[in-house]
Structures are given as structure tokens and as C-alpha cells.
Design an enzyme around this catalytic site. Structure first.
Site, PDB file in Angstrom:
ATOM      1  N   LYS A  40       0.865  -1.183   0.000  1.00  0.00           N
ATOM      2  CA  LYS A  40       0.000   0.000   0.000  1.00  0.00           C
ATOM      3  C   LYS A  40       0.895   1.223   0.000  1.00  0.00           C
ATOM      4  O   LYS A  40       2.033   1.160   0.468  1.00  0.00           O
ATOM      5  CB  LYS A  40      -0.899   0.023   1.240  1.00  0.00           C
TER       6      LYS A  40
ATOM      7  N   ASP B  30      -6.586   4.301  -5.494  1.00  0.00           N
ATOM      8  CA  ASP B  30      -7.369   4.194  -4.252  1.00  0.00           C
ATOM      9  C   ASP B  30      -7.989   5.579  -4.050  1.00  0.00           C
ATOM     10  O   ASP B  30      -8.068   6.361  -5.012  1.00  0.00           O
ATOM     11  CB  ASP B  30      -6.433   3.799  -3.098  1.00  0.00           C
TER      12      ASP B  30
END
Lengths: 260, 260, 260, 260, 260, 260
Positions: free
Chosen positions: C129, C169
Site C-alpha cells: 500500500k 485508491d
């Protein structure tokens, strides 16, 4: 026991099992191990952690196919070698030999000795050796160039200024170094001192040819002076051979004797 | 003449001069050259440009020192090998063997044969082989891991998904491939299928263990059907050995016979 | 004990000592460890070799300075992040979030969960991430481009098609992926699918926006059919939210019900 | 206002928002900013283009998992760090600290100060710092080696002779530098001065241990002579501590005083 | 105005100022710009951000010296080219032409058109072109090999499977592609599909020679069927030329007509 | 014949055929060839192996698109150049010129002359030149920075400390070198002396600005002394121009005359 010490004999036996067909190399290992007997007995702690096993086994040995064109346009095949024996002290360093007597055993033997020779200089240099069973004798310039460019088209990926720095040796003089280094620079798009023995115009060192002979005389002068309180002056000197070492010993010795 | 053809005999003599101490390899070369006699006589133009000289000389042979820690914390030294024999058809491909009988001659012999085996698959794959005289038998998991990680700390710079793709062989199963591939991925910071024989969870192929045995049966079925107009049904099959090939031949043969 | 098992509590305590100020991450670790109680008690051998210690510690966490020019030509500084949490199953994979709430704790928490989410797909993908405390809201296209190009001028050296494959995202949509991927291709001189979420003309996938919502309906249809012997037909469906998942669930659900 | 200047207070507030849990680092930032008050007021043009925002934000901060084997063959996990704070003046340079008190805040604080310390030398060197919460105290040589080799198996990809040159610090002496540098050379196949603090035989500098203490005395001698027209001779010197700085200050001070 | 639109005329003038001596290229630019008049007038927003300025300027143009040996061992010098025109859609792709008429203008013109041709395929491919003023006509195989190997000794650093994928064109057939690709694989130590047009045994595609001619017929069949509700059956077809396109159009057309 | 020697005329004709539209370059070639007439006639063996053909053809010429943002946020497109003319003596070396008069012909002409200028220094340096038709005059600092960063985002892959070392020239002073070198260091993650002309704080050389003017005076002093047995003392000196060469000639000349 082949060596007068059980541990060293065992080390030698392992070398013999691994390289049963490399007589030149085994002889050099045997000589080294025999010379270590007193040290092993007095200071055994120096030999822990497999130090000797690691010392007699080269870190890397590379063998490669070299295909090249002769003057009749035939494709010829030779074999190239590079043993990168030990880098404990610094980048691998050692010559390239082009001669029909070149075999893996000879290359390993020379690379093994080079490790110790280089360590004596006090410079941070490891030991290596390489070459080929190609023989430049009787070949044309173009044939030698074709061979050298093909040889370097493989070797270039294994060497570098901080990795491995080849030099010349038998059959590899200024001409061969020039072809080899030129191909290295071309393929890497770099101009860096990755080889020693280059010609002056290719960035080589002045006086390189004379250095070994001259240095020998300077060293002798120092030894005579410091240890024996005498000098070369008036001494009779016998020089064996007539290569570049011998010739420049003669020149420098004459020069150092003020009487001449 | 050792071969019933002057040219081929000469090629063989050169191989013998270059590798006098590699009996396994020389025998394979001899078999190849003997099988080529009819072709050389009928189509000599196929053998120009040193094709055979190049075919029997590996493109690259790498040998390296592998130091590792055993369960008593002693440093042990073994030797690693990788012969990258021929890449004419594609990336080098061939197994790694960890066994005490591994020598340069054995590795060269296996890499030479691998070149031809791979070419028969019709896939764009070259031939290679590698391994070590390290024997995993009787070693602990930790010792095997230590050895494999050290072995790969050198091999990683010579392989790659489009360069050379090792697999397992004697002494190199799922466990060893896992340790080797894990170290490769860690050092390269990459997760790529650079080795075959990985476990399922590491990206390996389903049914890899069964493939050789099953494939043998499918092939036999096709040959029997297309060439002999019969099938495996009702046939009595003799299977030699009890390795993974034999076991899965039995399983698939039973499965293919509708009477069972 | 915070967890009903001594070993797992000890693992949690170590995580808390290492990351005392990362509440989001610690909560995720606690949930994982609590869910493992039955497994640890039944199959303790699965937890040898520090498996859990390694699982909760990211393999690599990179934080970097991102300086960029705003519309008034002022130099602004934000912080970029990339946690490469676990690559056991394959290349790192996970989105980039650009939002003012992004902190190391949030990034670690998301990267930790991503590892498990990705493993459920059955694909050979690890977990990662990243993102920044930069907020694209209220910024001009040029400001977003300036930021993205600067962000990628550092990130490009840490990612790659077989190393780490970022996606979008919150705050990172088609526009941002376009600027990021464009800069990656320019600096690497390569056009390779190193990011997901690209626009169609930049090599992106058709139907990517619809995939999550549509897939949810297909999955529900299968579960209803296989497990409950019924179907979506005539069912009343409650959808929460109005993002791209919700919208395409509604569209596909209507489409799957033949009565509509 | 925490600082007697609105602009500097604002810079500090941003640092506090970004790193609320890094007290050591924030204290160092506060001290720096307070010392800048007069300069900001007299020469505000020096602080345009976000110079301070960029100065207090490290260019790169890397944290990584270090798994290693202890003497009982258990896998242990520690955390490695490297902050590459500022390279405006040259390659990143700064020590590695192995101690249980090592945290991101400590590393950032030390890397921040290192930037200014190095700039004072007048050499083209940037600032960095790194280390681990691993504590070599009470560990065996083999454990330390295992840890160091694992630590470097990640760090090697982030450093280099012209990129980042680590040195030792608390817990990282000749032994640790030897293991770290050895692993670096092995993985990179290079022998290059990428670390300082190496042992003499690994290419280290003579007198490195003595340099700080000796240098202090030489500097004091110059200051006394040039500024105060006196010398160390006959002066009484108080030395605090008994580390390598203190010991060699004593030795050199005695040596410089001709009366002793 | 040379174009019936002020903005497009201005774009053309800039191209003419930059490349006053490239008539082939300028003509292609002029044709493109003229065809854009309606679009520019209807949708001017598509032309912001310097889109046209960027479209007509190649991203990279590389020219290099190619020295090679002819059959009399003389060193000959030619010039190599590669224009990497546009990579917006994917890796650069386009042929290599070896012919005496090859000039920078011709290469730029061809690379410009290739960008649009490739975009029509719907594949993620950019546009490129390259070649040399070397003419393989009347040269021996060895001369062509020498030239190709020298040419690739520079080109290899600019291409790659995800970067730029050359193909053949006039003067570059199977033979030349074989020499070029072989040298690429040797220098890169990689076997990867970096070139199209390889021979079948070097990993080339089946039916590549026939593809353009066959494809033309299939396309015509579809167009006749879908748009004109007729077919090739019974139609009289006129084929111009006798190259590989023409020959395979004839073969396929005969094959598609059931009456023949 | 344009040159009074058949062979040299032929060499010139080939240059003219290859570069019909490069008048500045052709004039420089013509001057060189004319100056070689006596040498070719006396020592024809120096001109074998295509030495002259290779000398007048640059090893590599790179041209690239440079898109950048102006103060109104418009995208502007310029063209960047780098000719790497000859590396026989060492890494390519030569300045970058940013001026509207920059064309391929000018760059080739300057790179050709640079090869000979550098060879006269006796240093191992090859010849190169580069630049752009971008003109920094009248641009803001931010515009120049935007252009320089974009220019270097392509050039960085072609240069390096041992490959090609650019310097400044017209339009490229301390400011431009700073932006260019900063971007190089950022993208390469390296701090290495890859450019000359850097500011003092970026690792530049002291007295670089003064060096050409001062050196001219020192050289004149030596020539006057050694060859003419006189000195600068009391001489009247006429200085043309008022750039950094002229200004520092005046300063040093005044300084060298003890009468002033």
C-alpha cells in the site's frame, strides 16, 4: 602423510579429490600447505572457520566459447578462461595469457599464486588470472582483432574497475590489450581504467614496460644499503634471459653505477 | 579412425584434446558424432561455419565456491556449477543436481544432452545444467537452507526468466527449489518465474509431479491408436522402477483402461 | 492477557513495543492474532520459524519527500509512502491513496490487510500500500500533474512489473494514474504494465470500473444457487452507499433479474 | 508562539503535525528553527522556495525487516532503518547504530544533525543515519554475523560509493563493519570503499580510531596559538569519559607537551 | 496560408523551421495537418497542451557510426539510424531499412507514419523506424553479418521487449534479422522476443510472410459481406506488383473463391 | 578537386553526400582535410583502416523532444541535442549550448572541433557537444528550471562520470548547470562529478571562472620567457571582448607585471 601435519594433509586430500586432473594447481597447493606447517602448529586459532578450505577454492571460475573468423573466413572456436580466485583484499587482479598451453589447471595455478603475489604489494588487490588456448603467433592483426573482440564480448560482463582488472601476460601485449579494451569500452559505453597494460595513448602508464626491471634494481640497491651497508656500485651482475625485465635491469644497473 | 568419417573424427579429437579428463562428456560427444555420419555424408553443407565445433563447446561454464554453516557452526566449503551449453533456440534451461558424484564432466555431459532433449519439445529453449557436490542426504533443514542460500548468492547473477531457468534434479526437490527461489527473489527484489519446480504456493504448476508419468501414457495411447490401430485397453504393461515417473504411469494406465 | 493465548499475546506485545503510535495497524494485528487462537492451539507446528513475527513486520517501508510547484509557483512539500508488506506469494500489489488522513499507521494497516485480501484471490500476489498526505481535492490539473510527476520521480526506483504493481485508491483515479504511469514510462524508457487502473487508451482494462459491483452480483448468484437452491430473481436487494461498487451492483442486479 | 517568529512557528507546527510521536526529532527541529530567528529577520530572501520545509523533511526513509538465526536455530526478527536525510552537498553519509533504543525518532534526529555536522567539514557530503533495534551485546560472533549479513541483504540496494556511505556508531565496530562490508562486496561483486570504519586489512584507514582524539588536540593547539598566543604546553587538561576519543586525547596531549 | 487554418499553419511553420531540409517528413506533416482542419475547427479543446507540437516532434532520434570489415578486410563506415517517434500507446515499434536511399528525412517520415499505422491496429504499440545507408545488395553473407553485428553493437542499448521492438523492411529480411537478433541476444545474455521477423527456428511466427496478403483478402471478404451484401466469389481481382503481399493475395483469393 | 589530394577529396565528397545540409560542419571537415595534405603524402600508412572515415563521422548523435511548462502554464516544445563525437582518448567531454541558433550542423561542427581541442590538453578526454534551440534569455528562473529538468530527464541516460561529462557554454551558466546536475543526481540517486561548471557549493572547482583568462597569461609568460627571452613586464597588451576570458586576462596581466 604427504604433509607432516594431519589437518593440512586432510585439506590437501580434499583439493586432490576435487581437482584430480590439475597437476600444476595441486603442486602449488601442496607447496603452500607445506610452508604452513609451523604456523598451524604454533597458531592453530588462525585456521578456524574453514580459512584454508576457502583459500584453496577459487571464488569463481568462468570458461566460455570464443568463436572468431580467420583470414580465410572460416569460423574457428577457442576457449576463454577467467578464474577470479580471491577478493578478500580488493578487486580481482591478474593477467590474461593467450597460448596453446593454457588449460584450466594452468589458469587455476596462476590465479592461486597471483593472490599471494598481489597481497605482498600492500595494495588492496585480490587475485585472478585468465586467458585462452588461442595463440596469437603467426596470426594476422585482423585475426587477432577478431579473436580479441569476440573474447571480450563475453568477458566484459564479468569485469570492471572495482570488480576485476585484467592485465597482459604471455601472448597479450599492447596490441591485444588495445583490441580488448577498445571492445570493452564500446560495449559498456564507458572509458574507465578497467585494464592495465594499455598503450600510452589509450590512457596507459608511462614507464610500465621498464617498471619491473628498474624496480628490481632499486630494490636491490635498498637491500644492499640497509642490510649489507654496501651498494650496486662496482658489483658484477648476472642477468638471466632477454625479456623486458632483463633488458631494463641491465639498463638501470648501468645507470645506477656512477662508475659507468 | 574412432568414427567412420575423417571430418567427424577430427572434431572428436579436438574435443578430446580440450577435455582429456571428462569421460562422461566425451562419450556423449562420441555418440552424437557417430550418429551424424550419414547426415555429414549426404548434406555436408549443413556443417560449414564451424557448426559442430560450436555445438560441442558450451557457451559458458561457471564454477563457484559455496561456503555454508553446518549444524555445529563450522564453515564448510562446496563447489557450485552451472554450464550454459547452448542458447540457439532460447533461454538456457536445465536442472540442478546436488550429489557427491557431481563433477565438471558430469555437468557438461548432462548439459550437452539437455540441449537436444529440450530441442525435441519444440519449445524455444536452450540447454543447461548445474549443481554441486553438496549432498542434502542426512543434512538438517537448516543446513540445506544455509547451503541453498549461499549457492544462490552467486548463481542469481547468472540466471533470469529470459536468460537461464533452472529446475530441480537429483537432490533438488520442492524444499531445495523453495530455498533457492526464495533467496533469488530476495536478492533481486523480484517475483518472477525464474525457476521451475516450485511448490504450488510459490507459484508452481499443478500436476508437475504427475506430468511425466501421465504424459507417457497419453503418448503411448496416441502412438497405439494412430500407428497401430489399437489402444491401451486390455494391454499388460510392465513398469520399471518406483520413482515419480513409474508411480504415475501405473495410476494413469489403470485410469485409461475402461475395463479397470 | 489481551489475547487468550500466551504465545499470541507475546507476539502482540512485541508489535506494540515496536509501533506504540500506530493504533490502526495495532488494531488490525490484534484482530488477526485473536482469530488465530484456535489454529495455534490445534496446529502449533505451523507457527515455528518465527512465522508470525515475520508476518506482522513489513518487508520494507519507504517514506520520501515530494516537493512540487503549486499554481502560484510556490514550492510545496508533501510526504510519500510505500509499504511493501509481504511478497511470499508474488510481487507486491496494492493501491496508492492521496488524502490528508494518510499516515504511516494507516498505510501499514492497509498494507497488512491487503496481504490477506490478495491471497484470497488465488493469484500469486503479495501485499502493499502507499500514498501521500497530498490531497487532490481543489487542486488544478497542473498541480496534480506536478505532484504526481515528483512523487513518481522517487517511487519509480522501487516498483516494477515483477516487483511491485501499484493501483489507485482514494484520491487516485484515472487522471492520477495517467500522470504517474506516464512519468514512470518516461524515466524507465519502458512501456510495461507496472500499474493497474490505467485508462483504456493507456493500456488499461475494459470494465475495470464495473468489475467489483458486477462481480459481487455474480458471486451472490452462485452462492444463492449452489448453497441455497434459489436465485436473485424476485429478491429485494438493499445497497449501501453510492460509489462505483454500489452503482454497478444496482445495474447488474437489475440486469440479472429476468422479471425486470 | 513556540518560536519568536510567525513563519518559523508555522514551519514547526507542520513538522509537529507530520511527526507527532518523534520527540527527539522535534526537539532538534525546534532548536534549529530557534537559532534561525535572526537570520530569517535579516535575510528573508534566503528562505524562499520552501527551503526550510525541504530541510526538515528527509529525502528518503527506509525501514526493513531483518530475519536472522540465533544460536538455537530460532528465527528472530528485528527492524533495520536508513534515513537518507539530505544530499544537497554530496552522497549521503552517516553511521549505523545497533542498539535496543533505536527508533525512527532517534534515527531521524541523528540523520538531521548529521546533515549539519557533515556540512561543517567542508567536504561534499550529505547527511544520513541508520541502524537497528538489534543489540550485539551478549550475542555470539556467529549471531552477529547472521544478523549483519541479513541486514545488508536489504541495505545493499540503497547504498553505494557515490550514493550513500555508511559508517559505524554505537554497537557497530570493526567486527560489524567487516561482516556488513563483506556481504555488500559479495552481493554486488564489487570491492569499493562504500563504507568507512573498515579494518586495516579490508582497506580501512590507518589511525582512524585515534583520529578524533588526536584531531581535537591539534585543533586546540591551533586555536590556542592563533587566537590566544599560547599553547598546550604546561596546561592542565580535564578529559571526560574513557572511550576512544578520551583515550587518544590523553595520549596526544601528553605527546604534544614537550615537558612530558 | 499553406493550410486553411491559422493555428495549423503556425504548427507547420515551426516544423519547417526545425527541419528545413527534410522534404519527405515535411510533406507527411503537411498532409496530417491538412486532414485535421475540420477537427480543429469543431473540437479545438482536443488541441490544448501542445498536443500537435508534441505529435510532430519525435521523442528521440539516434544516429550512430557503424564501422565494419568488407571482403578485402578494409574498414568501411556507414551510418545507423533509429527514430523512436512516439510511445504514447506502448513500446516503440517499426522496421529497419538498409538501403542507399536512407536519410534522416526518410527515417523521420517513416517513423511518423508508423505511429499512425500502429495505432490503427488497436494494439498498445508506439511508432518507430530505423535503418542505415548500407546496402546488402551485392554483399556476401559475411559482409552482411559483419555489418549487422556492428550495427547491433550500438542499437542494443536503445531497444528491448518493453522499450522498442524493431522489425525488418527493405533490405532487412530473415537473414539480416537473424544476424541482428543473434548479436542482441549475445550481448544482452538474454533470449527475448525483442525483434519481429525472426526465422521460425529463432522463435519467429508461422505464416508471417503470408499474413499481409491473406489478411487483405479476409478483410475484403468481411467488407463485401457486411457492407455490400456480396462476396469475393466470382469477382475479378486486379493485383498490382509481385512482392510477398501480391503473391499471397492471389493465393488466398483463389482459395476463397469456391468456384475455383 | 576541392582538396589538392585525390584520397582526401574523396573523403570530403562522402562527408558532403552524407550531410549535404550541414554547412558549418562541412567547412570544419574541409579545413581539417586540407591541413592533412602534407601528412597524407608523407605518411600514407597512418591513414589505413578507414581512420579518416571514422574520424569525421560522430560515434553517436542523439536528438530528443523537450516539453516544458512556461509561465502561463502552456506546454512548449524544444529540441535537445548531444553529439558524442569521439571517445578514442577517453570519456566524451564538451559543453551544452542553449541558444536559438543551435542546429544539428552547429552541434556537429562544435563536437568535431571539441575532439581536437580536448586532445591538445594531453588529458584522456574524448569530444562531444550538445544543447538546445531553447533560449534562456527573457525566461524566468522557473521557466529555465522547468526546461532544464525536462532536458535532463532524457539526457541522464546517455551521460555519466566515465561516459560523457557535459559542461556549460553559451546560455548555460551556473544556474542552468545547477538545475541540470540537480535533476541528474535526483534521477540517478547518485552524487558524482558528472558535469563540470557546477557552483562551488555543489562541488564545483574554485577559480573555474578565472581559469581561462589567468591561464592565457601564464602561458604567454612561459612562451615569452622560454622562446623569446623576455616577459610580460612593461608590455602593452590589447584585449578583445569583455567576457570572462577578457576580464581575467586583464586582471592577471596587471598582476603579473611587477611595475603595476
Amino acid at each position: 602423510m604427504i604433509i607432516n601435519n594431519a589437518y593440512l594433509s586432510e585439506v590437501y586430500e580434499m583439493a586432490r579429490r576435487r581437482d584430480p586432473n590439475k597437476p600444476e594447481f595441486l603442486q602449488a597447493v601442496l607447496e603452500l600447505l607445506r610452508s604452513l606447517v609451523p604456523l598451524v602448529e604454533k597458531q592453530p586459532h588462525l585456521f578456524k572457520k574453514g580459512v584454508l578450505d576457502r583459500l584453496i577454492e577459487p571464488e569463481r571460475f568462468i570458461q566460455f566459447r570464443v568463436a572468431w573468423k580467420d583470414r580465410d573466413n572460416n569460423t574457428r572456436v577457442n576457449r576463454g578462461y577467467r578464474v577470479q580466485f580471491n577478493s578478500s583484499l580488493g578487486p580481482y587482479k591478474g593477467g590474461l595469457r593467450f597460448h596453446r598451453t593454457v588449460t584450466p589447471s594452468v589458469i587455476k595455478f596462476l590465479g592461486f599464486e597471483q593472490t599471494f603475489k598481489n597481497s605482498l604489494t600492500g595494495l588492496p588487490l585480490g587475485g585472478a588470472k585468465g586467458g585462452s588456448d588461442f595463440d596469437p603467433h603467426g596470426k594476422t592483426d585482423d585475426e587477432v582483432m577478431n579473436f580479441c573482440q569476440s573474447f571480450m564480448s563475453e568477458l566484459f560482463r564479468h569485469i570492471g574497475a572495482s570488480t576485476d582488472v585484467p592485465a597482459g601476460d604471455i601472448g597479450v601485449g599492447n596490441r591485444e590489450i588495445g583490441y580488448l579494451y577498445g571492445q570493452y569500452c564500446r560495449l559498456m559505453n564507458i572509458s574507465e581504467g578497467t585494464m592495465t597494460g594499455k598503450g600510452i595513448f589509450a590512457g596507459g602508464s608511462l614507464l610500465r614496460t621498464e617498471a619491473t626491471g628498474y624496480g628490481l634494481c632499486y630494490l636491490a640497491e635498498v637491500i644492499l644499503g640497509k642490510l649489507h651497508h654496501t651498494s650496486l656500485e662496482g658489483k658484477k651482475i648476472i642477468v638471466s634471459g632477454s625479456g623486458n625485465v632483463a633488458l631494463y635491469v641491465i639498463k638501470k644497473a648501468q645507470n645506477l653505477d656512477p662508475a659507468l
